[in-house]
Design a protein around this motif. Sequence first.
Motif, short mmCIF file in Angstrom:
data_model
loop_
_atom_site.label_atom_id
_atom_site.label_comp_id
_atom_site.label_asym_id
_atom_site.label_seq_id
_atom_site.Cartn_x
_atom_site.Cartn_y
_atom_site.Cartn_z
N GLN A 56 0.85 -1.20 0.00
CA GLN A 56 0.00 0.00 0.00
C GLN A 56 0.88 1.24 0.00
OE1 GLN A 56 -3.14 -0.22 -0.43
NE2 GLN A 56 -4.29 -1.17 1.25
N LEU A 59 2.70 1.69 -3.33
CA LEU A 59 1.76 2.15 -4.36
C LEU A 59 1.41 3.63 -4.18
CD1 LEU A 59 -0.97 -0.59 -4.80
CD2 LEU A 59 0.35 0.47 -6.63
N LYS A 60 1.24 4.00 -2.92
CA LYS A 60 0.94 5.40 -2.61
C LYS A 60 2.07 6.29 -3.12
CE LYS A 60 -1.41 6.01 1.54
NZ LYS A 60 -1.41 6.25 3.01
N GLY A 63 1.79 6.72 -6.70
CA GLY A 63 0.69 7.65 -6.92
C GLY A 63 1.12 9.11 -6.73
N TYR A 64 1.89 9.38 -5.67
CA TYR A 64 2.37 10.75 -5.43
C TYR A 64 3.25 11.22 -6.57
CZ TYR A 64 0.97 10.26 -0.52
OH TYR A 64 0.26 10.09 0.63
N LEU A 91 -8.44 16.31 -11.42
CA LEU A 91 -7.46 15.82 -10.45
C LEU A 91 -8.10 15.64 -9.07
CD1 LEU A 91 -4.62 15.03 -9.61
CD2 LEU A 91 -4.06 17.45 -9.37
N MET A 92 -8.91 16.62 -8.66
CA MET A 92 -9.57 16.53 -7.35
C MET A 92 -10.41 15.25 -7.27
SD MET A 92 -8.60 18.86 -5.32
CE MET A 92 -9.62 18.20 -4.02
N VAL A 94 -9.96 12.41 -8.71
CA VAL A 94 -9.16 11.21 -8.53
C VAL A 94 -8.48 11.22 -7.15
CG1 VAL A 94 -6.94 11.87 -9.58
CG2 VAL A 94 -7.75 9.54 -9.80
N LEU A 95 -8.14 12.38 -6.63
CA LEU A 95 -7.57 12.45 -5.27
C LEU A 95 -8.59 11.98 -4.24
CD1 LEU A 95 -5.50 15.79 -5.22
CD2 LEU A 95 -4.66 13.45 -5.47
N LYS A 96 -9.84 12.34 -4.44
CA LYS A 96 -10.89 11.91 -3.50
C LYS A 96 -11.04 10.39 -3.52
CE LYS A 96 -13.50 16.17 -3.85
NZ LYS A 96 -14.71 16.85 -4.31
N GLN A 97 -11.02 9.83 -4.71
CA GLN A 97 -11.12 8.37 -4.86
C GLN A 97 -9.93 7.71 -4.17
OE1 GLN A 97 -11.98 7.48 -8.98
NE2 GLN A 97 -11.33 5.36 -8.72
N PHE A 98 -8.78 8.31 -4.34
CA PHE A 98 -7.52 7.82 -3.79
C PHE A 98 -7.54 7.68 -2.28
CE2 PHE A 98 -3.16 6.94 -4.26
CZ PHE A 98 -3.00 6.75 -5.60
N SER A 99 -8.07 8.69 -1.63
CA SER A 99 -7.95 8.72 -0.17
C SER A 99 -9.09 7.95 0.49
CB SER A 99 -7.92 10.16 0.32
OG SER A 99 -9.21 10.71 0.22
N LYS A 100 -9.86 7.27 -0.33
CA LYS A 100 -10.95 6.45 0.22
C LYS A 100 -10.39 5.22 0.88
CE LYS A 100 -15.34 7.37 -1.96
NZ LYS A 100 -16.20 7.02 -3.05
N GLN B 56 -5.30 -0.19 -4.85
CA GLN B 56 -5.32 0.13 -3.42
C GLN B 56 -6.58 -0.46 -2.79
OE1 GLN B 56 -2.85 1.50 -1.92
NE2 GLN B 56 -2.29 3.54 -2.56
N LYS C 100 -12.00 4.61 5.10
CA LYS C 100 -12.46 5.21 3.83
C LYS C 100 -11.90 6.61 3.68
CE LYS C 100 -16.59 3.07 2.11
NZ LYS C 100 -18.02 3.06 2.19
N TYR D 64 -10.75 18.84 1.13
CA TYR D 64 -10.87 18.84 -0.34
C TYR D 64 -11.25 20.23 -0.85
CZ TYR D 64 -10.98 13.71 -0.23
OH TYR D 64 -10.68 12.39 -0.05
#
Lengths: 100, 100, 100, 100
Positions: A56, A59-60, A63-64, A91-92, A94-100, B56, C100, D64
Motif C-alpha cells: 500500500q 503504491l501510494k 501515486g504521489y 485531479l480533485m 481522482v484524489l478523492k477516490q484515492f484517499s478512500k 489500493q 475510507k 478537499y
Amino acid sequence: MEDTLHDHAVIPRTDDEKDKVLKRLRRIEGQVRGIQKMVEEDRYCVDILIQISAIQSALKNVGYEVTERHMKHCVTDAIDKGEGDDSIEELMAVLKQFSK
Amino acid sequence: MEDTLHDHAVIPRTDDEKDKVLKRLRRIEGQVRGIQKMVEEDRYCVDILIQISAIQSALKNVGYEVTERHMKHCVTDAIDKGEGDDSIEELMAVLKQFSK
Amino acid sequence: MEDTLHDHAVIPRTDDEKDKVLKRLRRIEGQVRGIQKMVEEDRYCVDILIQISAIQSALKNVGYEVTERHMKHCVTDAIDKGEGDDSIEELMAVLKQFSK
Amino acid sequence: MEDTLHDHAVIPRTDDEKDKVLKRLRRIEGQVRGIQKMVEEDRYCVDILIQISAIQSALKNVGYEVTERHMKHCVTDAIDKGEGDDSIEELMAVLKQFSK
C-alpha cells in the motif's frame, strides 16, 4: 476511463521518467507475488498484513510521483492555456477516490 | 517480521480459504502489470492514478479479509487461552500501520 | 446507530478512562475552533490544510484508543460468551468505514 | 508553519467562501462535543467509532474544498507567475501528510 481529459500524458514522459516508475511497479509486482507465497505457506496473518501494508505504501508513493508530475506538466499546461479549472476538477476527483 | 507472535496461522487456512485469497492476489498482480503497460504506452496520468486507486482498494479488501479471519481464529484462540491482550496489541499495531 | 449490538460499553469505562479520552476530545474541539479563526483571518490554505491534517491525526488516535479498549473488553467478553463472530463482524464494518 | 509560502490566501476568500467553510467547521465542532457527551454517558464503543468516522469524513471534505480552492487560486497564480513548481511541491507535501 473514457471520460478523462486526455489519452496520453500531455507532455510525453522521458525514458528516464518511465524507467523510474516501471522499476517501482516491478518491485510492487514482486511484493504481490511474495504475499501469494506467504498465503500458500500458510504464514501468520499479521506477517501477511504487514506485507500488504508495505505494498500500500509503495503504491501510494508511485501515486504521489504520478500526481506531482501530472501537476507540473499536464495541469500546468492546462492553466497556461486558460483551461485550468477542468484539469484541477479532474485531479480533485481522482484524489478523492484515492484517499478512500 | 521476527517479532510477531507466530510463524504460521494459528488455525491453518483451508484450501478454500487459500484459493479465495490467492485468486484476489493474482488479479492484483495482473492489475500491477496493467499499469506497467500504461506507463510504457505513456498513457494519461489520471487514467494511471485511477488504476492505482483500484489496486489500493483491492488490496484493502484482501487486508480486511485477512484481518477478519485473524480475529475470528488467532485472536479468538488467544483470548480463549487468556492471552488476548498481546494478540490484540499486535493487531492494533498493524492496523495503525495500515491506515497510514 | 440503532443497529449496533449494545447501547453502552459492555464493561463500563472507569473515570480515568473517560477523563483520558475527554481530554483529547476537548483538545480536538479547540483545534477545530482554531481552524475557524484561521479561516476568518483568511490565512494561507496550506497552513489550514496542515491544521486539518493534525486534527485528522488526533481523531485517528482517539479512534485507535477506543478500538483497542473495545477489543480488550467488549469483543473479548463476547468471545468468552461464545458470541465472538457477531462482535467481530460489527467491528470489521466500522473499521472499513473508518479507513475510507 | 513558518515555512509555508504565504501568510494569507493569495487571492482573498470572499465572505461567501468563508461562510461556507465556517458553517462546516462549526458543525464539526458540534460533532466533537457530541462525542464528548457520548463518552460521558459511557455509550457503546462502536457507536462512538461511527461518530468519529463521520467527523473524519466531514473534515476530509473541508480539506478537499480548501485544496481545490488553493489549486484554482494560489497554485494557478504561482504557475501564471512562472513559480508553479514551488507551489506544487508545497501542496504535494501537505497531501502526503493528509493521506497518512
